[in-house]
Structures are given as structure tokens and as C-alpha cells.
Design a protein around this motif. Structure first.
Motif, PDB file in Angstrom:
ATOM      1  N   TYR A  12       0.848  -1.098   0.012  1.00  0.00           N
ATOM      2  CA  TYR A  12      -0.169  -0.155  -0.125  1.00  0.00           C
ATOM      3  C   TYR A  12       0.959   1.304   0.042  1.00  0.00           C
ATOM      4  O   TYR A  12       0.700   2.321  -0.699  1.00  0.00           O
ATOM      5  CB  TYR A  12      -1.149   0.011   1.223  1.00  0.00           C
ATOM      6  N   SER A  68       0.705   4.071  -2.991  1.00  0.00           N
ATOM      7  CA  SER A  68       0.393   5.392  -2.482  1.00  0.00           C
ATOM      8  C   SER A  68       1.536   6.293  -2.656  1.00  0.00           C
ATOM      9  O   SER A  68       1.239   7.580  -3.050  1.00  0.00           O
ATOM     10  CB  SER A  68      -0.068   5.302  -0.982  1.00  0.00           C
ATOM     11  N   PRO A  78      -4.156  12.444  -5.863  1.00  0.00           N
ATOM     12  CA  PRO A  78      -3.488  11.368  -6.948  1.00  0.00           C
ATOM     13  C   PRO A  78      -3.452  11.725  -8.090  1.00  0.00           C
ATOM     14  O   PRO A  78      -3.945  12.565  -8.844  1.00  0.00           O
ATOM     15  CB  PRO A  78      -4.682  10.285  -7.095  1.00  0.00           C
ATOM     16  N   TYR A 114      -2.010   9.068   2.767  1.00  0.00           N
ATOM     17  CA  TYR A 114      -2.636   8.602   1.494  1.00  0.00           C
ATOM     18  C   TYR A 114      -2.508  10.039   0.378  1.00  0.00           C
ATOM     19  O   TYR A 114      -2.086  10.984   1.052  1.00  0.00           O
ATOM     20  CB  TYR A 114      -4.165   8.045   1.749  1.00  0.00           C
ATOM     21  N   LYS A 134       1.832  10.144  -5.657  1.00  0.00           N
ATOM     22  CA  LYS A 134       2.024  11.572  -4.789  1.00  0.00           C
ATOM     23  C   LYS A 134       3.019  12.296  -5.549  1.00  0.00           C
ATOM     24  O   LYS A 134       3.579  11.692  -6.358  1.00  0.00           O
ATOM     25  CB  LYS A 134       2.614  11.331  -3.239  1.00  0.00           C
TER      26      LYS A 134
END
Length: 272
Positions: free
Chosen positions: A23, A27, A47, A43, A31
Motif C-alpha cells: 500500500y 500510494s 492522486p 494517502y 503522490k
């Protein structure tokens, strides 16, 4: 009921620990570098796929990935062909002074030698042969390492297959090679799949020899090319994360394609 809840809780905790790095990698790849280094968000707040696009438009990552796939395919294929035949010979034929029992250990000893010990001799050999910064040089190097591992792995699987199956085929008129191809090799498919997966993982992720033997995008592999994202002043963490995601996909797909062979019994259904 309590035991079931405890098992569910334990499995959930283990799953969370296993998936957390995945993850975080995915993630981070979505970024910006500012969000990664300055904001430190859990998070991606905005995105973006710009990191993936820049890899192929500005960083020549497509060439690195192609080089890795080509080199891995040919080196593992050649090593599996040669290693399977060598392992079968060791498992089925007897040598003077019982040398067949020592060949596997000798090959394993060669495989566990630290790569850095033979890095300079390999580099000088490739320099002499004119194979630096080329696919052929990497394929030859990785094949030499993989074939010893393939022989050692496959020998164990061939020894587990009853010789009676081959002898029955030869009694029916089949040749030694025919019995090997039609009887023994299909039964050894789980071992072949396991060996292939390990060989692919080692080859695809290898960095040291790729660093020493390649210098341009013409032959740089994916791990070697990803290292170019580390600069003297700063590091492009976002692009490196995107490269990690893309680089992991071929291995995941290959493992999924091969997993059905790993769960099959070695001689299931061979003897009725």
C-alpha cells in the motif's frame, strides 16, 4: 466462537502487516515529491499518474523494463533447459566413485559464493569478449549462475519420481529421451515451475552485475535503471515508487500463471 474471532483477528493482523508495504509503495507512487518529503501524508491527497508518465517519457524506463524482460527470459530459459538435462543425468546415471552424489553439492557451493567475490573476474572476462553493456553479456552471466541452481533444484525432484515409470515406458518401446520427455518431465512440472519462479526472481531483481556490466539504457536492466533516479543532491522518490510498482507487475503475473503447477502432486495420478 471466540477461537474463530481470534483466528480472524490474527489473520487480519498478518494480512495488514504483509500488505502495508505494498500500500505504501502504491500510494507513494501517486503522490508528488513535495507531498512525500514535506507533507508526509498517509494517502495521496491529489492522486496523479504523472510519475508513471515521466518514467516512460523522460526516464527511459521502457528500455530498462524491456532489457530486464529479454535478459530474464533468455537466461532463465537456457538455464532451465541445460539444468534440467544435467539434473536428470545426475539423478538417473551412476558415475565412478559415486561422483553423482557430489556434483550437486559442488554446484551448490559455486552458487552460494558471494557474487562480489567474482565480480571483477566476470567484468574482465566480459571486457575481453567485448560483451560489456550488451544483452548477451548479461544473459551469459545470469545463465552461468542460474544453471547451477537449476541443476541442484531439479535433481531433488527427479529423484522423487519412480524409475519404474520410465522403465515401463521403455519396455513398451519408448526411448530413454522419449520416456524423459513424455513421462518424467510432465511429472516434474511442479518442480520446474518452482525452479523457474526462483530463477526469475533472482535474475529480474539482480543489481550488482547489472551495475558493473552495463552503462547505457541500451542494456541497463530495471533495477539498474531505477538506481539512476537517485541523484547526488536529491532523490526522485515518486518516480522510484512508480518504478517499483511497474517492476513488480511482471513477477506477480508470472507467479499467478505458474501457481497451478506448484499445487499439483509430483506423481499424482501416475500410478493407479
Amino acid at each position: 466462537m471466540n477461537n474463530r474471532l481470534a483466528r480472524i483477528g490474527l489473520m487480519s493482523a498478518v494480512l495488514a502487516i504483509v500488505l502495508l508495504p505494498v500500500y505504501w509503495l502504491v500510494s507513494t507512487s501517486l503522490k508528488s515529491n513535495r507531498e512525500i518529503t514535506q507533507e508526509g501524508t498517509l494517502y495521496p491527497h491529489g492522486p496523479t499518474l504523472d510519475n508513471y508518465i515521466r518514467l516512460f517519457t523522460d526516464k527511459q524506463f521502457g528500455a530498462y523494463l524491456t532489457n530486464s524482460l529479454v535478459v530474464t527470459f533468455f537466461s532463465v530459459t537456457i538455464a532451465l533447459l541445460g539444468g534440467t538435462l544435467g539434473a536428470y543425468a545426475i539423478a538417473r546415471f551412476r558415475l565412478p566413485f559415486m561422483m553423482e552424489r557430489k556434483v550437486g553439492l559442488f554446484l551448490l557451493t559455486l552458487r552460494i559464493v558471494p557474487p562480489v567475490v567474482i565480480l571483477i573476474p566476470v567484468y574482465l572476462l566480459m571486457l575481453k569478449l567485448g560483451l560489456l553493456d550488451s544483452w548477451l553479456g548479461l544473459i551469459a552471466t545470469y545463465t552461468a549462475f542460474n544453471i547451477t541452481f537449476c541443476v541442484w533444484m531439479m535433481e531433488c525432484f527427479f529423484r522423487e519420481i519412480p524409475v519404474d515409470l520410465e522403465e515401463a515406458a521403455m519396455v513398451d518401446g519408448d526411448s530413454r529421451f522419449g520416456a524423459f520427455r513424455r513421462i518424467t518431465l510432465p511429472l516434474a512440472a511442479p518442480g520446474l515451475a518452482a525452479t523457474a519462479i526462483f530463477a526469475v526472481l533472482v535474475t529480474f531483481n539482480e543489481f550488482l552485475f547489472a551495475l558493473a556490466l552495463t552503462a547505457t539504457p541500451r542494456a541497463m536492466t530495471m533495477p539498474r535503471g531505477t538506481a539512476t533516479l537517485i541523484g547526488r543532491i536529491d532523490t526522485d522518490w515518486a518516480s522510484m515508487s512508480a518504478a517499483g510498482v511497474i517492476g513488480a507487475l511482471p513477477i506477480v503475473v508470472f507467479a499467478l500463471l505458474m501457481q497451478r503447477h506448484l499445487v499439483r502432486g509430483l506423481t499424482m495420478g501416475a500410478v493407479k
